[in-house]
Design a protein around this motif. Structure first.
Motif, PDB file in Angstrom:
ATOM      1  N   TYR A  60     -39.724  28.427  -4.011  1.00 55.97           N
ATOM      2  CA  TYR A  60     -40.486  29.590  -3.570  1.00 55.97           C
ATOM      3  C   TYR A  60     -39.602  30.775  -3.202  1.00 55.97           C
ATOM      4  CZ  TYR A  60     -43.608  25.685  -3.520  1.00 55.97           C
ATOM      5  OH  TYR A  60     -44.292  24.564  -3.902  1.00 55.97           O
ATOM      6  N   GLU A  61     -38.438  30.838  -3.848  1.00 56.12           N
ATOM      7  CA  GLU A  61     -37.537  31.968  -3.626  1.00 56.12           C
ATOM      8  C   GLU A  61     -38.229  33.266  -4.060  1.00 56.12           C
ATOM      9  OE1 GLU A  61     -33.078  33.614  -4.878  1.00 56.12           O
ATOM     10  OE2 GLU A  61     -33.805  31.687  -5.653  1.00 56.12           O
ATOM     11  N   GLY A  62     -38.215  34.253  -3.155  1.00 51.08           N
ATOM     12  CA  GLY A  62     -38.813  35.550  -3.442  1.00 51.08           C
ATOM     13  C   GLY A  62     -40.285  35.503  -3.766  1.00 51.08           C
ATOM     14  N   ALA A  63     -41.025  34.581  -3.124  1.00 52.08           N
ATOM     15  CA  ALA A  63     -42.423  34.371  -3.524  1.00 52.08           C
ATOM     16  C   ALA A  63     -43.444  34.494  -2.403  1.00 52.08           C
ATOM     17  CB  ALA A  63     -42.560  32.989  -4.170  1.00 52.08           C
ATOM     18  N   VAL A  64     -43.079  34.233  -1.155  1.00 53.35           N
ATOM     19  CA  VAL A  64     -44.051  34.050  -0.071  1.00 53.35           C
ATOM     20  C   VAL A  64     -44.305  35.363   0.676  1.00 53.35           C
ATOM     21  CG1 VAL A  64     -44.615  32.739   2.006  1.00 53.35           C
ATOM     22  CG2 VAL A  64     -43.232  31.671   0.180  1.00 53.35           C
ATOM     23  N   ALA A  65     -45.570  35.719   0.824  1.00 53.61           N
ATOM     24  CA  ALA A  65     -45.905  36.987   1.482  1.00 53.61           C
ATOM     25  C   ALA A  65     -47.104  36.835   2.411  1.00 53.61           C
ATOM     26  CB  ALA A  65     -46.200  38.049   0.425  1.00 53.61           C
ATOM     27  N   LEU A  66     -47.152  37.706   3.380  1.00 55.32           N
ATOM     28  CA  LEU A  66     -48.263  37.786   4.325  1.00 55.32           C
ATOM     29  C   LEU A  66     -49.243  38.858   3.874  1.00 55.32           C
ATOM     30  CD1 LEU A  66     -46.174  37.732   7.623  1.00 55.32           C
ATOM     31  CD2 LEU A  66     -47.782  35.947   6.916  1.00 55.32           C
ATOM     32  N   TRP A  85     -41.434  40.131  16.408  1.00 51.53           N
ATOM     33  CA  TRP A  85     -41.245  40.171  14.952  1.00 51.53           C
ATOM     34  C   TRP A  85     -39.997  40.969  14.545  1.00 51.53           C
ATOM     35  CZ3 TRP A  85     -42.870  37.708  10.745  1.00 51.53           C
ATOM     36  CH2 TRP A  85     -42.624  38.281   9.497  1.00 51.53           C
ATOM     37  N   ASP A  86     -39.860  42.193  15.056  1.00 51.39           N
ATOM     38  CA  ASP A  86     -38.711  43.021  14.681  1.00 51.39           C
ATOM     39  C   ASP A  86     -37.401  42.380  15.124  1.00 51.39           C
ATOM     40  OD1 ASP A  86     -40.256  44.941  13.448  1.00 51.39           O
ATOM     41  OD2 ASP A  86     -40.423  46.197  15.222  1.00 51.39           O
ATOM     42  N   LYS A  87     -37.381  41.853  16.334  1.00 51.15           N
ATOM     43  CA  LYS A  87     -36.139  41.293  16.881  1.00 51.15           C
ATOM     44  C   LYS A  87     -35.750  39.988  16.229  1.00 51.15           C
ATOM     45  CE  LYS A  87     -37.953  41.708  21.016  1.00 51.15           C
ATOM     46  NZ  LYS A  87     -38.199  41.632  22.477  1.00 51.15           N
ATOM     47  N   VAL A  88     -36.738  39.133  15.926  1.00 55.78           N
ATOM     48  CA  VAL A  88     -36.431  37.800  15.416  1.00 55.78           C
ATOM     49  C   VAL A  88     -36.372  37.763  13.889  1.00 55.78           C
ATOM     50  CG1 VAL A  88     -37.184  35.390  15.346  1.00 55.78           C
ATOM     51  CG2 VAL A  88     -37.458  36.706  17.450  1.00 55.78           C
ATOM     52  N   VAL A  89     -37.373  38.365  13.235  1.00 59.35           N
ATOM     53  CA  VAL A  89     -37.449  38.288  11.769  1.00 59.35           C
ATOM     54  C   VAL A  89     -36.844  39.532  11.131  1.00 59.35           C
ATOM     55  CG1 VAL A  89     -38.986  37.965   9.781  1.00 59.35           C
ATOM     56  CG2 VAL A  89     -39.525  36.865  11.973  1.00 59.35           C
ATOM     57  N   GLY A  90     -37.255  40.707  11.632  1.00 55.18           N
ATOM     58  CA  GLY A  90     -36.640  41.942  11.165  1.00 55.18           C
ATOM     59  C   GLY A  90     -36.984  42.343   9.753  1.00 55.18           C
ATOM     60  N   LEU A 118     -37.448  31.551   6.804  1.00 54.00           N
ATOM     61  CA  LEU A 118     -38.024  31.861   5.497  1.00 54.00           C
ATOM     62  C   LEU A 118     -37.410  33.144   4.939  1.00 54.00           C
ATOM     63  CD1 LEU A 118     -40.442  30.560   3.802  1.00 54.00           C
ATOM     64  CD2 LEU A 118     -41.820  32.442   4.691  1.00 54.00           C
ATOM     65  N   ASN A 119     -37.228  34.126   5.819  1.00 55.29           N
ATOM     66  CA  ASN A 119     -36.656  35.412   5.414  1.00 55.29           C
ATOM     67  C   ASN A 119     -35.175  35.280   5.070  1.00 55.29           C
ATOM     68  OD1 ASN A 119     -36.828  38.289   5.021  1.00 55.29           O
ATOM     69  ND2 ASN A 119     -35.763  38.547   6.979  1.00 55.29           N
ATOM     70  N   GLU A 120     -34.437  34.571   5.916  1.00 57.18           N
ATOM     71  CA  GLU A 120     -33.000  34.400   5.680  1.00 57.18           C
ATOM     72  C   GLU A 120     -32.728  33.613   4.403  1.00 57.18           C
ATOM     73  OE1 GLU A 120     -31.673  32.649   9.316  1.00 57.18           O
ATOM     74  OE2 GLU A 120     -31.406  34.595  10.319  1.00 57.18           O
ATOM     75  N   LYS A 121     -33.613  32.709   4.069  1.00 55.26           N
ATOM     76  CA  LYS A 121     -33.462  31.907   2.852  1.00 55.26           C
ATOM     77  C   LYS A 121     -33.772  32.720   1.601  1.00 55.26           C
ATOM     78  CE  LYS A 121     -34.725  27.425   0.886  1.00 55.26           C
ATOM     79  NZ  LYS A 121     -33.318  27.004   0.728  1.00 55.26           N
TER      80      LYS A 121
END
Length: 368
Positions: free
Chosen positions: A170-176, A359-364, A216-219
């Protein structure tokens, strides 16, 4: 012999009580129908016909009972509904709503403000305790669960749980579907991920949900694009996290181009529930009660399900074999819906605050 006769007598008494109760319920419903017909009208608000199959629901009620429905402002929001009740406290005319269909958070507030008339439908016991007010002021009507909508032209292996989303597939695939700082469905996606990670209360759920999306974002699997129909179809966001009813309706509208498969995760199944209530100032209180009986009957519940909004009695009806197979065939497996968790308002509020702040601080990642 005495024991045997005693048991026979007890059984006979139980059967007699059941028969008497059934007769009383039938008589009570007959009286309610007569009183509602005498009022001659029901006034609803904020019920668009294409939302949860309300068009069929309204026509079904009118056909069954011969009572006309005055439909106010179909596109109104929950806040508008509450304001309409407040503005028409002394008004018995056509601008005063009889019934409300609002987001969960509005139910307790409306009760506190004295805006709701308590009423318990005949199927009350099949409404989960965590989705209703004990006094009958408000009660869950239908819900959606956070699900995965997968463009199978792009993604060949459909994820079955939150942890699967971290796989290389699921590289570059998952979105909200929206920004988790403001959009409720995106916030509840993080809530589901937190539940799946074993969190128990609002703040812990938020922390674990944020940690999951950080990973998920870092991956490189998270795509910071709003997962609407167009980017899903184009393959920009081939795995979309959204309410199941939105995804199922989207699947039907795409008509296989591209094919969209909808999967409910096997853990962290979080439900977003709407609630019904009767205005304390309803001009047509008996018609309002009859409307509730119709909504919570098998017929009404299945009407919502046809619109992919899961009726609140879904689990009980599923176990009783009351859901037609053709409807079940259009849905993800029922066993995952049976795991649905209805978050309390306190947990939801705690999680929303922590997610919006973190969200901004942790996921960014800024969702656009």
């Amino acid at each position: 012999m005495t024991d045997h006769l005693g048991r026979v007598g007890s059984l006979a008494a139980i059967l007699a009580m059941s028969t008497s109760l059934a007769a009383a319920q039938s008589s009570s419903m007959d009286d309610l129908v007569a009183a509602a017909k005498a009022e001659g009208q029901l006034t609803t608000i904020a019920l668009p016909h294409d939302w949860c199959n309300y068009g069929e629901m309204i026509e079904g009620f009118k056909a069954k009972y011969g009572i006309q429905i005055n439909e106010l402002n179909p596109m109104a929001g929950s806040g508008d509904e509450i304001e309409a009740v407040k503005a028409n406290k002394g008004n018995k005319g056509p601008q005063a709503p009889d019934v409300l269909d609002v987001g969960l958070s509005f139910g307790p507030t409306a009760k506190k403000d004295g805006l709701l008339m308590p009423y318990k439908v005949q199927t009350w016991n099949e409404i989960p305790d965590d989705a209703k007010d004990a006094d009958g002021a408000w009660y869950g009507d239908y819900y959606g669960v956070l699900a995965f909508g997968v463009n199978t032209d792009v993604i060949k292996t459909v994820p079955q749980d939150w942890s699967d989303l971290l796989k290389d597939d699921y590289e570059g695939a998952v979105a909200l579907a929206g920004d988790p700082r403001t959009a409720n469905n995106a916030i509840m996606a993080l809530y589901g991920a937190g539940l799946s990670a074993g969190a128990k209360d609002g703040k812990d759920i938020a922390d674990k949900g944020l940690a999951f999306f950080k990973e998920l974002n870092e991956k490189g699997n998270f795509v910071p694009v709003d997962a609407e129909a167009a980017p899903i179809a184009q393959g920009t966001t081939p795995v979309a996290l959204n309410w199941d009813y939105n995804l199922l309706a989207m699947r039907d509208s795409m008509k296989g181009n591209p094919p969209l498969e909808v999967a409910v995760p096997s853990s962290g199944v979080v439900a977003g529930v709407y609630v019904q209530g009767i205005s304390a100032y309803a001009p047509h209180p008996n018609a309002a009660k009859l409307w509730m009986e119709y909504l919570y009957s098998d017929e009404g519940q299945l009407t919502w399900l046809k619109g992919y909004c899961h009726p609140i009695r879904f689990n009980a009806m599923s176990k009783a074999g009351k859901i037609p197979q053709d409807l079940l065939d259009k849905l993800p497996p029922a066993e995952n819906y049976e795991k649905a968790v209805f978050p309390s308002l306190d947990d939801q509020n705690a999680a929303k605050a922590a997610i919006a702040d973190g969200w901004d601080k942790v996921v960014g990642a800024a969702v656009k």
